[in-house]
Design a protein around this motif. Structure first.
Motif, PDB file in Angstrom:
ATOM      1  N   ILE A 193       0.849  -1.191   0.000  1.00 57.45           N
ATOM      2  CA  ILE A 193       0.000   0.000   0.000  1.00 57.45           C
ATOM      3  C   ILE A 193       0.885   1.241   0.000  1.00 57.45           C
ATOM      4  O   ILE A 193       1.788   1.371   0.831  1.00 57.45           O
TER       5      ILE A 193
ATOM      6  N   SER B   7       1.712  -4.650   4.064  1.00 52.63           N
ATOM      7  CA  SER B   7       0.510  -4.583   4.886  1.00 52.63           C
ATOM      8  C   SER B   7      -0.150  -5.960   4.939  1.00 52.63           C
ATOM      9  O   SER B   7      -0.094  -6.722   3.973  1.00 52.63           O
TER      10      SER B   7
ATOM     11  N   LYS C  44      -0.730   0.427   8.145  1.00 52.12           N
ATOM     12  CA  LYS C  44      -0.677   1.400   7.064  1.00 52.12           C
ATOM     13  C   LYS C  44      -1.941   2.266   7.066  1.00 52.12           C
ATOM     14  O   LYS C  44      -3.019   1.827   7.478  1.00 52.12           O
TER      15      LYS C  44
ATOM     16  N   GLN D 276      -5.512   1.151   5.731  1.00 52.27           N
ATOM     17  CA  GLN D 276      -5.251  -0.246   5.359  1.00 52.27           C
ATOM     18  C   GLN D 276      -6.521  -1.084   5.264  1.00 52.27           C
ATOM     19  O   GLN D 276      -6.728  -1.801   4.279  1.00 52.27           O
TER      20      GLN D 276
ATOM     21  N   HIS E  75      -7.920  -2.738   1.808  1.00 52.56           N
ATOM     22  CA  HIS E  75      -7.959  -4.193   1.667  1.00 52.56           C
ATOM     23  C   HIS E  75      -9.381  -4.698   1.388  1.00 52.56           C
ATOM     24  O   HIS E  75      -9.591  -5.573   0.538  1.00 52.56           O
TER      25      HIS E  75
END
Length: 305
Positions: free
Chosen positions: A195, A213, A237, A240, A244
Motif C-alpha cells: 500500500i 501490509s 498502514k 489499510q 484491503h
C-alpha cells in the motif's frame, strides 16, 4: 536552532497547546514580515494584535513584537485559532485513565488531532480541555470517519514504553465493519499487499511489489445485502482496512473514498463510515498486567436502510 528541546513557553489554552514555527537559516526583515508571509492565512493585522497581546513568544519565553528583527533558526510559539469550525455530532467517552495511559471511545466524524478545519472539536483537544492533561498525546490514530478506541499516553516520561507496543506489533487491535458479502469469498482469509499513497494525496492504493501490509478478515454474520466482519490489522498502514476490503470487492458501507471518491456535503453527518475500532489488548510494559478494552459503540444493523 537555539535550544534542541521543546521549551514550555506558553501554557495550554482551552485544551490547545501552542504551535511552533522555525525561522529559516536565511532571511531578513521583521518578525511580522516573516509571520505574515509564512503563515499568510492569518492577516498581518491579526498577527499585530496577537503580538501586542503577548500571544507570540520565542523559545526563551520572550514576547515577540512586530518590529523585532529576523533571527535565523529561532523558534516562535503561538496559538492556532479557527473560525467557523464544524462541530461533529456525538460525544467521546473515557473508558480508562491512570497515570500513564488513557483509553477513549471516539464517535464517527471526530478527528483525533487538530487538522484542517478542526481544532477545538478534536478528540485530543477536547480531552485535554476537560481533564487538564497538557502532556496527553495519542499513541496511534484512527481516521476521522472511523469510530472506536484510541489509546493515549498521559505523560511524556513513560510515552516511549507504550509507543514500543505499536512499533513491535505487541498490541492486538480488532475492528468491526459492515460491507457487502459475496458467497464465493471464503473466510477467514488474509489480505497482504503493498500500500502506497495514490496521486490523490488523501487516498491510498495497492501497487505491485513486496507486501507491506497484512490484515486478517473474518465474517461474523450476514444479512440480505450486508455482512458484519471482524478485521485484525497486523500492520498499520494508513487506510489499510478500507483499501484491503475494497480490493476484495467488499468496500465498507458509506466509505467516501473507496473504491472511488464520493465525498458528502459539508455538515452531512447522516452516513457514518461503517468501521469501528472495537477492541485493544496488550501487556502493560510498566506493570506487566494484561490490559483489554472494548468499545461501547455500535455500527448500524445489517438491515438498516
Amino acid at each position: 536552532m537555539h535550544n534542541p528541546r521543546r521549551p514550555v513557553v506558553l501554557p495550554m489554552r482551552s485544551g490547545v497547546s501552542p504551535s511552533c514555527v522555525v525561522l529559516p537559516t536565511q532571511g531578513e526583515g521583521s518578525m511580522l514580515d516573516f509571520l505574515g508571509t509564512r503563515l499568510s492565512k492569518v492577516s498581518r493585522v491579526d498577527w499585530q494584535r496577537r503580538m501586542a497581546a503577548g500571544e507570540v513568544v520565542d523559545e526563551r519565553g520572550v514576547v515577540v513584537l512586530p518590529d523585532r528583527r529576523f533571527e535565523p533558526g529561532l523558534r516562535l510559539f503561538y496559538y492556532r485559532t479557527l473560525d467557523n469550525e464544524p462541530q461533529p455530532p456525538g460525544l467521546e467517552a473515557v473508558l480508562y485513565w491512570d497515570e500513564h495511559v488513557l483509553v477513549a471511545d471516539k464517535p464517527h466524524f471526530m478527528p483525533v488531532i487538530p487538522t484542517g478545519r478542526y481544532l477545538h472539536h478534536t478528540l485530543l483537544v477536547r480531552l485535554k480541555r476537560q481533564l487538564g492533561l497538557s502532556e496527553l498525546s495519542p499513541l496511534h490514530r484512527i481516521d476521522r470517519d472511523t469510530a472506536g478506541l484510541v489509546l493515549f499516553s498521559v505523560q511524556q516520561k513513560t510515552r516511549g514504553a507504550y509507543q514500543a507496543l505499536f512499533r513491535e506489533r505487541s498490541i492486538c487491535k480488532e475492528y468491526e465493519a459492515v460491507a457487502p458479502w459475496r458467497p464465493e469469498q471464503v473466510f477467514p482469509c488474509e489480505r497482504a499487499s503493498r500500500i502506497e499513497e495514490s496521486p490523490q494525496f488523501f487516498r491510498m492504493q495497492e501497487v505491485s511489489g513486496p507486501p507491506n501490509s497484512l490484515t486478517t478478515i473474518e465474517r461474523l454474520e450476514t444479512g440480505a445485502h450486508w455482512a458484519r466482519y471482524r478485521l485484525r490489522p497486523i500492520t498499520g498502514k494508513r487506510h489499510q482496512l478500507r483499501v484491503h476490503m475494497a480490493a476484495l470487492g467488499l468496500a465498507l458501507r458509506n466509505d467516501p473514498f473507496y473504491p472511488s471518491v464520493n465525498d458528502v456535503p459539508d455538515g452531512d453527518w447522516s452516513r457514518p463510515l461503517q468501521l469501528l475500532a472495537r477492541s485493544l489488548a496488550f501487556t502493560d510494559p510498566l506493570s506487566g498486567e494484561q490490559r483489554s478494552f472494548t468499545s461501547g459503540l455500535n455500527l448500524l444493523p445489517l438491515d438498516a436502510p
